[in-house]
Design a protein around this motif. Structure first.
Motif: not given
Length: 353
Positions: A256-271
């Motif tokens: 299991v790998l836990v990620c504090d954000t990813d590229l989907l979240a990055t798309a929202v932040w770019e918006e």
């Protein structure tokens, strides 16, 4: 001195594991050259290209080991000579023109018949799996139980990625760290559970420090975080660094790998910061390895804390709503969590299992 001139190793390698590499290593140590033929059916969940790439990565330092792939949708029936002919024809097509084989290395009972069809010596190893008690079927059924038998690239494909995302000051980093800690406490291979930090936050701190350094040199007023300027180049860098960090952690960690954000979240932040999201950002988000679970941290009931790198509390409700919309549209599995730290962790662990 090599015992054979050219050894052949064939298999599905679905996925490649320690037993497969034992077979390839035995051939590599006994022959002047080795051809490994990966035979994959279209209906299988791991692509032929991936399997070839995974094996090549392990053997790239040995020039006499060649790895090739072929699509094989012919059914398996060891009693049917026509089916045998079909499989063998595909293997021969994978060889170089005019190339002959004088040894067939296998860990299956069919190795004797396969060698006969190539007029080659049968080298049959570990049929009872006493040396390496693992198989592709077992790995697919329970990857965690055979984690030590897998190379980093295969682990990265199989790891269950849990991504925590949410608006500013909603506890995303706290929850992701707590989740990784809880998974490590399970012990065994889960003690290796990785955690991936949010690169966007790192970049924000760096941009602010650079802007303030330039202002200080010019004798100007030091800027605040809301005065930073963001553009597509910044988010291209975020995509690159975030994806690299995730891949490193996926290769080095547990099931299991836990990620504090990813590229989907990055798309929202770019918006949020650029007024829109580029085609490249959405494409990168859609091309990510599927996530086992997305976890959205609700802003409701969470006090806003300004640590000097945040925009402001007024944006949180919009951001939470936008994340919901994007997650619904993604078609991937997700939950929204509320409550205190313990309640949030418990809710996610119930979903992970």
């Amino acid at each position: 001195m090599s015992l054979f001139r050219h050894a052949l190793v064939i298999g599905k390698f679905y996925p490649p594991h320690a037993g497969h590499h034992f077979l390839i290593r035995s051939a590599a140590d006994a022959a002047e050259c080795v051809t490994v033929v990966v035979m994959a059916a279209d209906a299988e969940t791991m692509s032929l290209d991936d399997r070839v790439r995974w094996i090549r990565e392990v053997w790239q330092g040995e020039a006499h080991v060649r790895v090739v792939g072929t699509v094989d949708n012919i059914p398996i029936d060891y009693e049917d000579p026509d089916i045998w002919d079909g499989h063998v024809a595909l293997m021969r097509e994978a060889l170089r023109p005019g190339e002959t084989v004088d040894a067939v290395f296998s860990s299956e009972d069919y190795g004797h018949e396969l060698a006969r069809r190539f007029d080659a010596a049968p080298v049959v190893l570990d049929v009872d799996r006493a040396t390496f008690p693992v198989s592709g079927t077992k790995v697919r059924a329970d990857p965690a139980a055979y984690w030590a038998d897998l190379e980093p690239a295969v682990r990265a494909w199989l790891v269950r990625r849990v991504v925590v995302l949410g608006a500013e000051s909603t506890g995303t980093t706290t929850l992701s760290r707590d989740l990784a800690r809880a998974m490590r406490a399970r012990g065994g291979v889960h003690a290796l559970t990785g955690w991936v930090a949010e690169y966007g936050r790192e970049l924000t701190a760096a941009k602010l420090a650079v802007a303030r350094g330039k202002a200080a040199m010019a004798g100007a007023e030091l800027p605040t975080v809301d005065q930073l300027e963001w553009d597509g180049r910044d988010f291209a860098l975020v995509r690159k660094r975030q994806a690299e960090a995730e891949e490193r952690a996926a290769r080095a960690g547990g099931p299991v790998l836990v990620c504090d954000t990813d590229l989907l979240a990055t798309a929202v932040w770019e918006e949020r910061y650029c007024g829109g999201t580029t085609v490249e950002t959405w494409a990168a988000a859609e091309a990510q390895v599927p996530r086992a679970l997305y976890v959205l941290t609700s802003h409701e009931g969470v006090a806003f804390e300004d640590d000097g790198l945040r925009d402001g509390e007024h944006l949180r409700e919009w951001m939470t709503g936008r994340f919901r919309e994007v997650l619904i549209a993604s078609g991937q599995r997700w939950i929204e969590v509320r409550g205190d730290r313990e309640e949030r962790v418990a809710a996610v662990l119930r979903e992970i299992g």
